[in-house]
Write a protein that holds these residues in place. Sequence first.
Motif, PDB file in Angstrom:
ATOM      1  N   LEU A  40       0.830  -1.208   0.000  1.00 36.47           N
ATOM      2  CA  LEU A  40       0.000   0.000   0.000  1.00 36.47           C
ATOM      3  C   LEU A  40       0.865   1.258   0.000  1.00 36.47           C
ATOM      4  O   LEU A  40       0.557   2.252  -0.683  1.00 36.47           O
ATOM      5  N   GLU A  41       2.004   1.231   0.746  1.00 40.71           N
ATOM      6  CA  GLU A  41       2.901   2.400   0.783  1.00 40.71           C
ATOM      7  C   GLU A  41       3.509   2.648  -0.590  1.00 40.71           C
ATOM      8  O   GLU A  41       3.645   3.805  -1.035  1.00 40.71           O
ATOM      9  N   ASN A  42       3.907   1.584  -1.291  1.00 36.49           N
ATOM     10  CA  ASN A  42       4.487   1.734  -2.627  1.00 36.49           C
ATOM     11  C   ASN A  42       3.486   2.352  -3.586  1.00 36.49           C
ATOM     12  O   ASN A  42       3.825   3.180  -4.448  1.00 36.49           O
ATOM     13  N   GLN A  43       2.209   1.932  -3.496  1.00 37.05           N
ATOM     14  CA  GLN A  43       1.169   2.478  -4.376  1.00 37.05           C
ATOM     15  C   GLN A  43       0.983   3.965  -4.131  1.00 37.05           C
ATOM     16  O   GLN A  43       0.817   4.764  -5.083  1.00 37.05           O
ATOM     17  N   LEU A  44       1.045   4.378  -2.871  1.00 38.50           N
ATOM     18  CA  LEU A  44       0.881   5.803  -2.545  1.00 38.50           C
ATOM     19  C   LEU A  44       2.046   6.620  -3.076  1.00 38.50           C
ATOM     20  O   LEU A  44       1.896   7.746  -3.568  1.00 38.50           O
ATOM     21  N   THR A  45       3.264   6.057  -3.003  1.00 37.34           N
ATOM     22  CA  THR A  45       4.474   6.774  -3.486  1.00 37.34           C
ATOM     23  C   THR A  45       4.386   6.984  -4.984  1.00 37.34           C
ATOM     24  O   THR A  45       4.718   8.062  -5.511  1.00 37.34           O
ATOM     25  N   ASN A  46       3.979   5.991  -5.699  1.00 41.76           N
ATOM     26  CA  ASN A  46       3.874   6.084  -7.160  1.00 41.76           C
ATOM     27  C   ASN A  46       2.839   7.124  -7.584  1.00 41.76           C
ATOM     28  O   ASN A  46       2.979   7.765  -8.629  1.00 41.76           O
ATOM     29  N   GLN A  47       1.767   7.259  -6.816  1.00 42.64           N
ATOM     30  CA  GLN A  47       0.713   8.224  -7.163  1.00 42.64           C
ATOM     31  C   GLN A  47       1.221   9.650  -7.030  1.00 42.64           C
ATOM     32  O   GLN A  47       0.769  10.562  -7.728  1.00 42.64           O
ATOM     33  N   LYS A  48       2.177   9.924  -6.133  1.00 45.07           N
ATOM     34  CA  LYS A  48       2.703  11.275  -5.961  1.00 45.07           C
ATOM     35  C   LYS A  48       3.558  11.643  -7.155  1.00 45.07           C
ATOM     36  O   LYS A  48       3.698  12.757  -7.531  1.00 45.07           O
TER      37      LYS A  48
END
Length: 622
Positions: free
Chosen positions: A614-622
């Motif tokens: 979930l953290e990786n998905q949030l980083t990619n969205q930024k």
Amino acid sequence: MRGLLCWLVLLFLLQPWESQLQLAGPRCHTGPLDLVFVIDSSRSVRPFEFETMRQFLVGLLRGLNVGPNATRVGVIQYSSQVQSVFPLRAFSRREDMERAIRDLVPLAQGTMTGLAIQYAMNVAFSVAEGARPPEERVPRVAVIVTDGRPQDRVAEVAAQARARGIEIYAVGVQRADVGSLRAMASPPLDEHVFLVESFDLIQEFGLQFQSRLCGKDQCAERGHGCQHQCVNAPGTFHCTCNPGYKLAADNKSCLAIDLCAEGTHGCEHHCVNSPGSYFCRCQVGFVLQQDQRSCRAIDYCSFSNHSCQHECVSTPGGPRCHCREGHDLQPDGRSCQVRDLCNGVDHGCEFQCVSEGLSYRCLCPEGRQLQADGKSCDRCREGHVDLVLLVDGSKSVRPQNFELVKRFVNQIVDFLDVSPEGTRVGLVQFSSRVRTEFPLGRYGTAAEVKQAVLAVEYMERGTMTGLALQHMVEHSFSEAQGARPRALNVPRVGLVFTDGRSQDDISVWAARAKEEGIVMYAVGVGKAVEAELREIASEPAELHVSYAPDFGTMTHLLQNLRGSICPEEGISAGTELRSPCECESLVEFQGRTLGALESLTLNLAQLTARLEDLENQLTNQK
């Protein structure tokens, strides 16, 4: 010349004869009378002599009370044969009789007087010819008028006629044979035999005969003693009865004729006697048919259904409503309701009976299975329990409700597997004081427990709930009272049943019970205080507190209590109870614990990986 003189004499005497005979007095009222004139018209009777007889008859008729219910008159003439001029039934008016007599034509042959008497006896005085039946006892009188000697025998046939009740007057004119007259006439002969030597004596005979027929009114002048009617007859009288009655043996009193008793009435149901007749009557609920004898049941339902919900049935007592099978007639006698077989039969259902039309079936509480007998439910076998019931016996409960409480307790016992190795049950009653009704270790079967519950006597008085909780904690769950040792890990359950506010403090001992590991349930009825119930019960309160608005609706609490008291997991019946301190128990406990830790570690690793993703998905969205 002599013949001419005779006709002159006849014409001279004829009118005075008719007039004198008619005017001799009022008409004769003799009562009923059957009178037959037997006239000799042989060739020996000269024309003017026959005319004399004709006028003689007319004169007599004018002095009689002629009519169907009075004097009936018939006339026959004879010579070598017999001829009926008119029978008794022919005329009821005097004028018609006189006309028939004036039209009479002589036969002018022999003189067969015996034959004439026989005809009068067998024919003229028969009922068919107009004579009244013998049982009416109407006098029968025959007047024989002849001028010579009979050419046949008269004595024997005349005796037969007299034996049949015919009174015979014999009247001879001029050449008549006196011996034959006496052989024919009825006794006394001096009153029934007349010999006319001249025409003057014809008038005298007519007057004597009329006086004889009329005579005195015997019924009026004598004490006749007739119960119903007295009938006057020449020189005598006789008694008769009203229609529907018959003359008794004394010939004076009358007896009612019971035509029904003769058994020939043909009535299907009842014969009702009436004077001279009878009529048929049907039983209640039947109507007489057109034949006035047979009866037919009245079909009341053919008029309408009489507001019957299902069927109208006609009965002798009237219409009745009938319900179809599986239904019962209601008190209004018209409507029908499905029959509740559960209330009408001993169904034997352990928990609940449900009526279904023509049958019923048994139900068990949720979570319990119906047994093979279709009536009983399986027991709570998931674990062992030590159960102590604290029952409120205060005055506010009242005796009739206390009996409902005992029944409710027994319903709880029904779904428990009561045995020394299974569930043990104890009962404590409290009011202003506390009384152990029976401890945990006393009874080993459900039947024994239920019998002991029914034997519990109502205490009354106050409501010391706190004192009851103290007694339960200090005594009821002791090994001395039958509780199993704590080392066996048998659940201890306390169930408090109350209907009102406690008169002492409950907080201390309610908390103490929970500290001792007792699982507490609180059941309140009526005016029970919810705050007290929650304080008594274990957490969560929603699973351990039950309430019913009145004693009659407590049964719905059973399902909740069963699901709570019977644990879903536990030591099954038949499993050996071991101490947790034993080596085998420790090893088993250690194995279960390690397995649980491994499972938790795996779950934690999976959760960590999910978070990183979930953290990786949030980083990619930024």
